[in-house]
Write a protein that holds these residues in place. Structure first.
Motif, mmCIF file in Angstrom:
data_model
loop_
_atom_site.group_PDB
_atom_site.id
_atom_site.type_symbol
_atom_site.label_atom_id
_atom_site.label_comp_id
_atom_site.label_asym_id
_atom_site.label_seq_id
_atom_site.Cartn_x
_atom_site.Cartn_y
_atom_site.Cartn_z
ATOM 1 N N LYS A 118 0.631 7.574 -6.641
ATOM 2 C CA LYS A 118 -0.246 8.707 -6.429
ATOM 3 C C LYS A 118 0.726 9.875 -6.323
ATOM 4 O O LYS A 118 0.434 10.926 -7.084
ATOM 5 C CB LYS A 118 -0.979 8.771 -5.226
ATOM 6 C CG LYS A 118 -2.376 7.535 -5.158
ATOM 7 C CD LYS A 118 -3.044 7.780 -3.954
ATOM 8 C CE LYS A 118 -4.155 7.046 -3.713
ATOM 9 N NZ LYS A 118 -5.100 6.992 -2.641
ATOM 10 N N ASP A 155 1.084 3.903 -3.166
ATOM 11 C CA ASP A 155 0.359 5.045 -2.813
ATOM 12 C C ASP A 155 1.506 6.268 -3.193
ATOM 13 O O ASP A 155 1.534 7.301 -3.804
ATOM 14 C CB ASP A 155 -0.043 5.372 -1.577
ATOM 15 C CG ASP A 155 -1.353 5.080 -1.313
ATOM 16 O OD1 ASP A 155 -2.099 4.549 -2.339
ATOM 17 O OD2 ASP A 155 -1.813 4.945 -0.163
ATOM 18 N N ASP A 180 0.769 -1.200 -0.107
ATOM 19 C CA ASP A 180 0.002 -0.016 -0.022
ATOM 20 C C ASP A 180 0.993 1.345 -0.028
ATOM 21 O O ASP A 180 0.508 2.269 -0.719
ATOM 22 C CB ASP A 180 -0.930 -0.111 1.227
ATOM 23 C CG ASP A 180 -2.059 0.798 0.917
ATOM 24 O OD1 ASP A 180 -2.177 1.439 0.083
ATOM 25 O OD2 ASP A 180 -2.858 0.963 1.892
ATOM 26 N N GLU A 202 -5.648 5.805 -7.679
ATOM 27 C CA GLU A 202 -5.479 4.415 -6.720
ATOM 28 C C GLU A 202 -6.164 3.207 -7.707
ATOM 29 O O GLU A 202 -7.060 3.270 -8.489
ATOM 30 C CB GLU A 202 -6.476 4.886 -5.465
ATOM 31 C CG GLU A 202 -6.196 3.785 -4.665
ATOM 32 C CD GLU A 202 -6.839 3.863 -3.325
ATOM 33 O OE1 GLU A 202 -6.789 2.947 -2.250
ATOM 34 O OE2 GLU A 202 -7.493 4.727 -3.053
#
Length: 749
Positions: A251, A247, A243, A258
């Protein structure tokens, strides 16, 4: 009578299993027709099951060694109970993972059906709006004066239309999720019922052979807790490594959404959701569930309501078992209020429709209002649990029935209130999370500071609620009251875990929708279900932590009885040493867990950056990322880094007990309980607040996605990931595992 207890307990476990099987048959009867969705579902399923197989392979030698040691020190009964507890916990995790990874793609498919139905409903409405617009234009041509009047009317109409559009958007989000909600909750309810069903079946088998040796029976809880701790820590490391990497690079650096299929870590991230939040949470609540029952049985067998009165004996053993059995029935009825996939669900709902006022409630559920449906299902189960507790208290205790009933009820209400308080502190609908989002105006540092302060302040009300429940239950029914309050808090684990497991299934469904490039309408539905799921998962963690406090306290009393400790003297230097070591352990445990995530995340970030740089065409969608390399990084990190925290939890009470004595071990357990509960609440709520602050900004507040605010919130979210999904939730297992180890080994100190 003990045979009767075994039969009732086993029957309740079988009923839960039969319900889960019926729902599963209905769930898999809905095929996944979209080729890309099916491929992604299969990939996530195979990745999750492969990790679980490797994890259990690593844990098998540990279970074997501990079983041999227990057999040598305490006899075959303790070894048998330990192995059985470990097997039941592992089996619950395996089945839960299998079901969840079958449900996620079907939830995406169901969302596609809901979106198509919503589009069909919208077409006639669009035609009506167009016809009305033509009429307005024709009337406007009649004259200058009429035109001015018409303009005024149009302004009013526009205002009404804007309000109608807002209402329609809210209504659409609430009333076009029926099929998707059904699929996601069905998967969650199967997970929930498997956990409680295996819990009671395992206890029934263990009690059948160890009815006259409750000390050895406690090893069942030790086996369950051991597997739970490794599953929670290992799963947390796996999911958060993926994760954080996905991210920060995807991102923040690359600026892609996402769950974008161009992100090399996206499959590992979705596999991790199941590894951490399904297998991890399932094992967590499994061990909480069985340990609360075991603690109440151990206390109840020797408890007396009066100083010189007769011990409760089998009545004290049977009450928590019957309470848990009724909790399964109440949970099944609550689940039927949300999902109709089981035989008899329509009959149950039809009965509730007869009750005044419930007709409108059921109509709203049938319309697809997901948040309302989950809330009603939980409240129905809780209400039935309280009614059943009253009946059982009267049947078991007669003269002391009211005292026991209020003790259990205090636990049920405390659990519900702790869940609500957790929602207030971690949901984007309330000012606390909105305040964290607002702090993004001045960068990531203030986001982190505001999240830390929120987590610290959020410990206050839950701790006070635990104290109130403890005081009420102890005042009314002594330590037996405290023990059954913990059982009461966990009695409806069946539906509580169903609601919890629904969250990651909905999250995975959204990820699959994004990766398979579904239309915006589909993603809107999955996002709506996912947003509700984030809150339900946070509430579940709050309930798990609250129940851990009461369960650990009950286990501590059981340990005191087994070790024949009347009191613990704080003037004893060994006790002070134990107290300080116990207070220190949660911090060391968290440090090891977070450091493991950090190291794994660094490798993940480097790998994602490498692929973005070296694989030509990946950002244009012309080349497929090397997903398997990111999966390998998460798997390796989870398996190697979960060992140290798990061994720490088991060795600490053993070394202190044998080295400093049983009183010092009591101090260690007390210190770990105090700091462990505070740290668990703080870390879980801080992490949840950071996560939902990011989502609040992504909804369009504070400049929305892609802004500097969003980048600051993503940093806060990545800090919070190991807080809320690795270290925080594992702490409540830590304190219970150390306490149950002490209980099992008490005769040796």
């Amino acid at each position: 009578m003990w045979i009767f207890l075994v039969l009732v307990t086993g029957a309740a476990g079988l009923i839960a299993g039969i319900y889960a099987w019926m729902v599963f048959q209905k769930l898999v009867a809905s095929p996944i027709t979209h080729e890309r969705v099916k491929k992604l579902t299969d990939t996530i399923h195979l990745g999750a099951m492969a990790f679980l197989k490797k994890e259990y392979t690593w844990l098998a030698p540990f279970v074997a060694v501990v079983a041999v040691l227990l057999g040598a020190m305490l006899g075959v009964g303790a070894a048998f109970a330990f192995i059985l507890g470990a097997l039941c916990s592992a089996t619950a995790g395996w089945f839960g993972m299998f079901v969840a990874t079958q449900a996620n793609g079907r939830t995406t498919s169901a969302a596609m059906l809901d979106a198509a139905a919503a589009a069909e409903e919208a077409e006639p409405e669009a035609e009506e709006v167009e016809a009305e617009a033509e009429e307005v234009e024709a009337e406007a041509a009649e004259g200058e004066e009429a035109e001015e009047e018409e303009e005024d009317e149009e302004e009013d109409d526009e205002e009404y239309e804007e309000e109608d559009e807002e209402d329609e958007e809210e209504e659409e989000s609430a009333h076009t999720t029926g099929n998707a909600l059904e699929a996601a909750f069905s998967g969650g309810s199967i997970v929930g019922m498997i956990v409680v069903g295996l819990g009671l079946l395992g206890l029934a088998v263990a009690y059948l052979f160890l009815a006259d040796n409750l000390g050895a029976l406690a090893a069942f809880g030790m086996g369950a807790s051991s597997i739970a701790l490794f599953a929670r820590v290992g799963g947390g490391i796996y999911t958060k490594a993926a994760d954080v990497g996905a991210d920060l690079v995807g991102k923040v650096e690359a600026g892609i959404p996402e769950d974008d299929p161009r992100n090399p870590a996206v499959i590992a991230d979705n596999v991790g959701d199941n590894v951490g939040d399904i297998a991890g949470m399932g094992a967590d609540l499994f061990e909480s569930y069985v340990n609360s029952i075991l603690a109440a049985m151990a206390i109840g067998v020797a408890f007396s309501f009066t100083k010189d009165g007769e011990a409760l004996g089998l009545w004290g053993v049977g009450f928590p078992l019957f309470l848990s059995a009724w909790g399964i029935i109440a949970s099944i009825i609550g689940c039927m209020m949300v999902s109709r996939k089981a035989l008899g669900a329509d009959l149950v709902v039809g009965f509730f429709k007869i009750i005044p006022g419930m007709g409108k409630v059921i109509d709203r559920i049938e319309a697809g209002d997901a948040a309302f449906a989950l809330r009603v299902g939980t409240f129905v189960a809780g209400g039935l649990m309280i009614l059943g507790t009253l009946v059982l208290s009267i049947l078991f205790f007669i003269t002391n029935a009211f005292s026991v009933f209020l003790s259990v009820t205090s636990g049920v209400l405390a659990g519900i209130l702790i869940g609500y308080v957790t929602e207030v502190y971690t949901s984007g609908d309330y000012r606390f999370v909105q305040g964290v989002a607002q702090s993004s105006e001045t960068g990531p540092a203030t986001v982190i500071l505001s999240g830390i302060s929120l987590g610290m302040i959020s410990t206050g009300i839950p701790v006070i609620l635990i104290c109130i429940s403890t005081w009420i239950s102890y005042y009314l029914a002594g330590m037996f009251g405290v023990a059954v309050a913990a059982v009461g808090m966990l009695s409806i684990t069946g539906i509580s875990l169903s609601v919890d497991a629904y969250g990651p299934i909905a999250d995975n469904a959204g990820g699959i929708a994004e990766m398979s490039e579904q239309p915006e309408g589909v993603r809107k539905i999955t996002d709506h279900l996912d947003a509700i799921g984030n809150t339900t998962v946070a509430m579940g963690k709050g309930l798990a932590i609250g129940s851990a406090a009461l369960t650990a306290l009950a286990l501590f009393v059981a340990y005191s009885q087994a070790a024949k400790i009347d009191y613990i003297d704080l003037m004893n230097p060994n006790v002070i040493i134990g107290l300080l070591i116990g207070g220190m352990l949660p911090f060391i445990f968290c440090a090891l867990s977070i450091d493991a995530v950090s190291k794994a995340a660094q490798k993940m970030i480097e790998e994602v950056r490498r692929q973005f740089h070296e694989i030509a065409g990946i950002m244009e969608g012309k080349a497929e990322p090397e997903y398997e390399k990111c999966i390998a990084i998460s798997t390796s990190a989870a398996l190697t880094q979960m060992i140290a925290p798990g061994v720490l939890a088991i060795l600490a009470p053993v070394l202190v007990g044998f080295g400093l004595g049983k009183e010092a071990l009591g101090g260690l357990l007390g210190g770990a309980l105090v700091t462990g509960i505070m740290m668990a609440l703080f870390m879980s709520n801080s992490g949840g607040a950071w996560d939902n602050a990011k989502k609040y900004i992504e909804e369009g507040h504070f400049n929305g996605k892609g802004s500097a605010n969003h980048a600051a919130a993503v940093v806060g979210d990545t800090v919070g990931d190991p807080f809320k999904d690795t270290a925080g939730p594992a702490l409540n297992i830590l304190i219970k595992l150390m306490t149950v180890v002490a209980l099992v080994l008490a005769p040796l100190f």
